[in-house]
Design an enzyme around this catalytic site. Structure first.
Site, mmCIF file in Angstrom:
data_model
loop_
_atom_site.group_PDB
_atom_site.id
_atom_site.type_symbol
_atom_site.label_atom_id
_atom_site.label_comp_id
_atom_site.label_asym_id
_atom_site.label_seq_id
_atom_site.Cartn_x
_atom_site.Cartn_y
_atom_site.Cartn_z
ATOM 1 N N HIS A 1 34.116 32.967 39.571
ATOM 2 C CA HIS A 1 33.046 33.974 39.642
ATOM 3 C C HIS A 1 31.648 33.402 39.451
ATOM 4 O O HIS A 1 30.661 34.113 39.620
ATOM 5 C CB HIS A 1 33.305 35.075 38.600
ATOM 6 C CG HIS A 1 34.517 35.888 38.914
ATOM 7 N ND1 HIS A 1 35.779 35.528 38.489
ATOM 8 C CD2 HIS A 1 34.667 37.019 39.641
ATOM 9 C CE1 HIS A 1 36.658 36.415 38.937
ATOM 10 N NE2 HIS A 1 36.008 37.320 39.634
ATOM 11 N N HIS B 1 40.792 46.460 51.349
ATOM 12 C CA HIS B 1 40.018 45.951 52.483
ATOM 13 C C HIS B 1 40.867 45.016 53.325
ATOM 14 O O HIS B 1 42.079 44.871 53.092
ATOM 15 C CB HIS B 1 38.703 45.314 52.016
ATOM 16 C CG HIS B 1 38.854 44.135 51.098
ATOM 17 N ND1 HIS B 1 39.554 43.003 51.446
ATOM 18 C CD2 HIS B 1 38.393 43.918 49.830
ATOM 19 C CE1 HIS B 1 39.505 42.128 50.460
ATOM 20 N NE2 HIS B 1 38.820 42.670 49.445
ATOM 21 N N HIS C 1 43.384 42.547 51.591
ATOM 22 C CA HIS C 1 44.645 43.151 51.129
ATOM 23 C C HIS C 1 45.533 43.491 52.328
ATOM 24 O O HIS C 1 46.752 43.302 52.296
ATOM 25 C CB HIS C 1 44.381 44.443 50.342
ATOM 26 C CG HIS C 1 43.371 44.286 49.247
ATOM 27 N ND1 HIS C 1 42.136 44.892 49.287
ATOM 28 C CD2 HIS C 1 43.395 43.572 48.111
ATOM 29 C CE1 HIS C 1 41.455 44.562 48.199
ATOM 30 N NE2 HIS C 1 42.197 43.764 47.470
ATOM 31 N N LYS D 1 32.779 43.303 47.953
ATOM 32 C CA LYS D 1 32.119 44.602 47.986
ATOM 33 C C LYS D 1 30.626 44.442 47.700
ATOM 34 O O LYS D 1 29.790 45.065 48.353
ATOM 35 C CB LYS D 1 32.769 45.490 46.927
ATOM 36 C CG LYS D 1 32.760 46.950 47.297
ATOM 37 C CD LYS D 1 33.461 47.743 46.232
ATOM 38 C CE LYS D 1 33.026 49.181 46.284
ATOM 39 N NZ LYS D 1 33.465 49.926 45.116
ATOM 40 N N LYS E 1 33.284 34.681 51.641
ATOM 41 C CA LYS E 1 34.451 35.501 51.286
ATOM 42 C C LYS E 1 34.000 36.961 51.216
ATOM 43 O O LYS E 1 32.915 37.252 50.713
ATOM 44 C CB LYS E 1 35.023 35.052 49.939
ATOM 45 C CG LYS E 1 36.383 35.680 49.687
ATOM 46 C CD LYS E 1 36.943 35.389 48.312
ATOM 47 C CE LYS E 1 38.223 36.184 48.125
ATOM 48 N NZ LYS E 1 38.551 36.464 46.752
ATOM 49 N N CYS F 1 32.599 30.029 35.002
ATOM 50 C CA CYS F 1 33.922 30.303 35.573
ATOM 51 C C CYS F 1 33.924 29.797 37.015
ATOM 52 O O CYS F 1 33.048 30.176 37.803
ATOM 53 C CB CYS F 1 34.197 31.812 35.546
ATOM 54 S SG CYS F 1 35.456 32.301 36.745
ATOM 55 N N CYS G 1 38.235 37.358 35.884
ATOM 56 C CA CYS G 1 39.587 36.805 36.062
ATOM 57 C C CYS G 1 40.572 37.378 35.058
ATOM 58 O O CYS G 1 41.777 37.159 35.195
ATOM 59 C CB CYS G 1 39.584 35.291 35.871
ATOM 60 S SG CYS G 1 38.543 34.412 37.014
ATOM 61 N N CYS H 1 36.725 35.018 30.863
ATOM 62 C CA CYS H 1 36.046 35.567 32.048
ATOM 63 C C CYS H 1 36.645 36.940 32.311
ATOM 64 O O CYS H 1 37.853 37.057 32.565
ATOM 65 C CB CYS H 1 36.237 34.658 33.261
ATOM 66 S SG CYS H 1 35.664 35.466 34.772
HETATM 67 N N1 MSP Z 1 46.236 42.033 40.593
HETATM 68 C C1 MSP Z 1 46.170 40.678 40.974
HETATM 69 C C2 MSP Z 1 47.491 40.216 41.523
HETATM 70 C C3 MSP Z 1 48.645 40.338 40.603
HETATM 71 S S1 MSP Z 1 50.135 39.878 41.347
HETATM 72 C C4 MSP Z 1 51.229 39.837 40.138
HETATM 73 C C5 MSP Z 1 45.099 40.482 42.028
HETATM 74 N N2 MSP Z 1 44.751 41.559 42.729
HETATM 75 S S2 MSP Z 1 43.655 41.595 43.899
HETATM 76 O O1 MSP Z 1 43.461 42.984 44.226
HETATM 77 O O2 MSP Z 1 42.502 40.868 43.538
HETATM 78 O O3 MSP Z 1 44.359 40.950 45.124
HETATM 79 C C6 MSP Z 1 44.232 39.595 45.423
HETATM 80 C C7 MSP Z 1 44.942 39.366 46.723
HETATM 81 O O4 MSP Z 1 44.375 40.185 47.768
HETATM 82 C C8 MSP Z 1 44.843 37.967 47.275
HETATM 83 O O5 MSP Z 1 45.729 37.066 46.673
HETATM 84 C C9 MSP Z 1 45.164 38.240 48.719
HETATM 85 O O6 MSP Z 1 46.510 38.516 48.853
HETATM 86 C C10 MSP Z 1 44.366 39.492 48.989
HETATM 87 N N3 MSP Z 1 42.975 39.200 49.336
HETATM 88 C C11 MSP Z 1 41.865 39.729 48.761
HETATM 89 N N4 MSP Z 1 40.756 39.242 49.390
HETATM 90 C C12 MSP Z 1 41.123 38.409 50.384
HETATM 91 C C13 MSP Z 1 40.441 37.702 51.395
HETATM 92 N N5 MSP Z 1 39.133 37.714 51.531
HETATM 93 N N6 MSP Z 1 41.183 37.002 52.276
HETATM 94 C C14 MSP Z 1 42.542 36.976 52.238
HETATM 95 N N7 MSP Z 1 43.206 37.644 51.294
HETATM 96 C C15 MSP Z 1 42.542 38.300 50.310
HETATM 97 O O7 MSP Z 1 44.651 39.378 42.199
#
Ligand code: MSP
Length: 670
Positions: A146, A18, A21, A298, A295, A143, A129, A126
């Site tokens: 969450h 989304h 990412h 989904k 934030k 947590c 996490c 959790c």
């Molecule tokens: N798999 C772990 C990361 C491991 S790195 C060794 C993870 N994955 S995640 O799919 O949850 O991705 C988290 C990251 O996605 C955040 O740190 C950020 O880069 C991005 N984001 C997800 N949601 C976001 C927002 N709402 N706003 C900004 N960035 C966000 O954690």
């Protein structure tokens, strides 16, 4: 050659990508491009995180095996990135055999060094996490991420002696101000380290509970904890320990959001230290994109699809918005209204307009050939100096991940150039036959525009390429347009006289807000109302729609007379002379020209006029025309007209009302 490497988090494959990412990955791509533009040897890594409970649960829901499931979602991430203009050098998956091998080698190394031990442990787990929380870390027993109650799990596991390295880490962070940036996150980590809440890290899961992971090399009954496995991607993708890329690109920089600060700021540096590896250079931490102050998630149904945004508003404009709107480190709100607002103000009005007016004028005055300048006057030198300052600030701020401020400093230049056009009034120089001065003015503008296009390549690679092509520069897709941004800052040149330019430019058509104008006609207005509107538009903008034919016939009628008015009524009409400084086709209406006319008011006025069947934009550019200025603003096919240009029409065609000799812009017609 200086090297630079940047990573994104490797994303969980339990859901589709989304906006969140996309943001991190677009920022990483822009940084990678920025460093290429600075002549560096760049490596840009992203990928997917595919082990752990979460993935198993998500796969079960879909009725798929974990492997089938991760293959599908990982492929969606991989497919998304090129559609967002992202050019990563490698895509790492934690299910890659090479990654698994590196994780096992790393574990063995730390185990052999005595920093992994076996012990009994009870903790609050959790699943969201994928980690244990200590009593102290929970908030009201929940947590903190969450807000769910973790499960108390007691079992035998392997532990990494993280606590041994915490005092050293604290020292390192205290001594290295930009190791974690912006500063608020550095302070957060220091506070975490000083709180005493951190302990050793549980790095295994018994296979009796979870099998979807990398087996520990020293105990086949356990798999590796998903975070320990995932963080190692940053070096497995470089071929640690012997790979040439590891020698070339490590240490690099990481980019994450604040949700995963702790694993990156505490787990990872201590892991590297234990394995005897150099630490990363910077951890760049950004805030969240919020949708209506929440934030994105989904389950809340407020997830923004980045592809859809790129398709609807233009990929480069979307990328620009993300970097300009979020102050790196703080949260930002996403809305389509804010996106449209920025596109219209910064891109269409400021940047697009500059390109459009300067290229049209160069077409008219110099046949679209870069003219030869004759030495800079004081006001030209001021522009050259501002150009260097803006570029220097841009470059410094960008390198320090302050994208919004970097772009703002570049826009100071864009806006100053638009003002310079107004103050130098090339159309007047042309009328006066002062071609020497005109040549210098146009060359100053074109030179600065080329610099702006170069600076924007990291953020808007597609549009910057088009801008450079319009300026007659040859650019290769996906390689930096120049070898050294630094060298470009120093010299105010770069455009060869004689270079052929595009005759016009329409980089960013203005966008109508969704709820405005046309949307309404569907719900509340019937055919009659629409027809009335067309007539009104036809009267004011001499518009366009098929229903206008009667109005045009009326206009061509030379015999019928209107009822008498008194002198006061006539005096109430604000009739003025102005010079057309921009002329182009209306993006959504074939018969209309979009004009910007200088009436001596500081900024030119936009007037839409139904001239396109009779005049090309070049015909009217630079002409002095007569217009009514005090009609209410009127929207015509998404653009607003602030007045009406006067024309005379008979059976043979349409003529513009002009003056018999040049007068000052804004001169009253009486
Ligand atoms: N798999 C772990 C990361 C491991 S790195 C060794 C993870 N994955 S995640 O799919 O949850 O991705 C988290 C990251 O996605 C955040 O740190 C950020 O880069 C991005 N984001 C997800 N949601 C976001 C927002 N709402 N706003 C900004 N960035 C966000 O954690």
């Amino acid at each position: 050659m200086k090297t630079y490497s940047i990573t994104t988090p490797i994303y969980y494959v339990n859901a589709d990508p989304h906006l969140g990412h996309a943001y991190t990955t677009i920022v990483a791509d822009s940084l990678a491009r920025f460093h290429k533009l600075s002549g560096e040897d760049v490596f840009f890594l992203t990928g997917t995180d595919e082990h752990g409970d979460k993935i198993v649960q998500a796969a079960e829901k879909q009725g798929q095996s974990p492997q089938e499931f991760v293959d599908t979602i990982s492929a969606r991430f991989q497919a998304l990135w090129p559609s967002l203009g992202i050019a990563n050098d490698r895509f790492v998956r934690t299910t890659d055999p090479a990654h698994k091998q590196v994780v096992q080698d790393f574990l063995q190394k730390v185990y052999d060094a005595g920093d992994i031990y076996f012990g009994e442990f009870g903790g609050h787990y959790c699943y969201g996490c994928e980690r244990f929380y200590t009593e102290k870390e929970l908030e009201d027993g929940l947590c903190p991420q969450h807000l769910t109650k973790p499960e108390f799990i007691s079992e035998k596991n392997y532990f990494f002696r993280m606590s041994k390295y915490l005092p050293w880490l604290r020292e390192h962070i205290a001594a290295t101000p930009d190791f974690i940036r912006p500063e608020r996150y550095r302070n957060e980590v220091l506070a975490m380290l000083e709180s005493g809440a951190l302990e050793d890290l549980c790095i295994s899961r018994p296979k009796s509970r979870l099998t979807w992971g990398i087996e520990l090399p020293f105990d086949k009954d356990y798999v590796c904890y998903v975070w320990f496995d995932a963080l190692i991607n940053y070096i497995s993708a470089l071929g640690w320990p012997d790979g040439a890329d590891f020698a070339r690109f490590w240490p690099g920089e990481h980019l994450v959001a604040k949700d995963i600060l702790k694993p990156h700021a505490v787990f990872w540096p201590t892991m590297l230290k234990a394995a005897g590896l150099p630490l990363y250079r910077h951890l760049n931490v950004h805030g969240y994109w919020l949708v209506r102050d929440t934030k994105m998630s989904k389950s809340l149904g407020n997830v923004v699809d980045p592809l859809q945004m790129g398709r609807s508003y233009g990929l480069d404009a979307f990328r620009y918005f993300l970097l300009r709107e979020m102050h790196f480190g703080s949260d930002a709100s996403f809305s389509e209204d804010a996106l449209i607002g920025r596109i219209n103000a910064d891109l269409a009005n400021d940047l697009g307009n500059l390109f459009s007016r300067v290229l049209s004028m160069t077409a008219k005055y110099f046949g679209s050939i870069v003219p030869e300048g004759r030495g800079l006057a004081e006001e030209d030198a001021a522009i050259a100096e501002l150009c260097a300052t803006a570029m220097r600030n841009y470059s410094q701020l960008f390198g320090h991940v302050q994208f919004a401020q970097a772009l703002e400093s570049l826009w100071e230049l864009v806006r100053a150039l638009n003002k310079y056009v107004d103050s130098q009034a090339p159309w007047t120089l042309y009328k006066q036959g002062n071609m020497e001065r005109l040549a210098t003015v146009m060359l100053v503008l074109l030179t600065a525009m080329r610099k702006i296009a170069i600076c924007l390549w990291p953020v808007m690679p597609g549009i910057a390429t088009r801008m450079l092509e319009q300026l007659g520069q040859s650019v290769q897709a996906d390689s930096a347009p120049v070898a050294s941004l630094e060298a470009e800052i120093g010299d105010f040149d770069g455009l060869q006289p004689g270079t052929a330019l595009a005759a016009s430019s329409n980089l960013f058509p203005r966008i109508e807000k969704k709820d405005a104008e046309s949307g309404n006609s569907k719900n509340s207005t019937g055919k009659a109302l629409r027809k009335e509107k067309n007539r009104a538009e036809a009267r004011q903008g001499q518009a366009t729609a098929p229903a206008d034919t009667t109005t045009q016939a009326e206009a061509a009628d030379t015999t019928s007379r209107r009822p008498e008015i008194d002198f006061e009524q006539f005096k109430a009409v604000d009739l003025r002379v102005g010079t057309v400084v921009v002329a182009e086709k209306h993006p959504n209406a074939d018969r209309i020209l979009r004009l910007e006319i200088d009436f001596g008011e500081g900024t030119p006025r936009q007037i839409l006029s139904g001239l396109a069947e009779h005049f090309t934009p070049e015909d009217v550019l630079g002409q002095q025309v007569c217009a009514v200025l005090n009609l209410p603003p009127r929207k015509i096919r998404g653009l607003v007209s602030h007045g009406m240009v006067l024309t005379a029409q008979d059976g043979k065609g349409l003529r513009l009302l002009t003056v018999s000799g040049a007068v000052d812009n804004g001169a009253e017609i009486a």
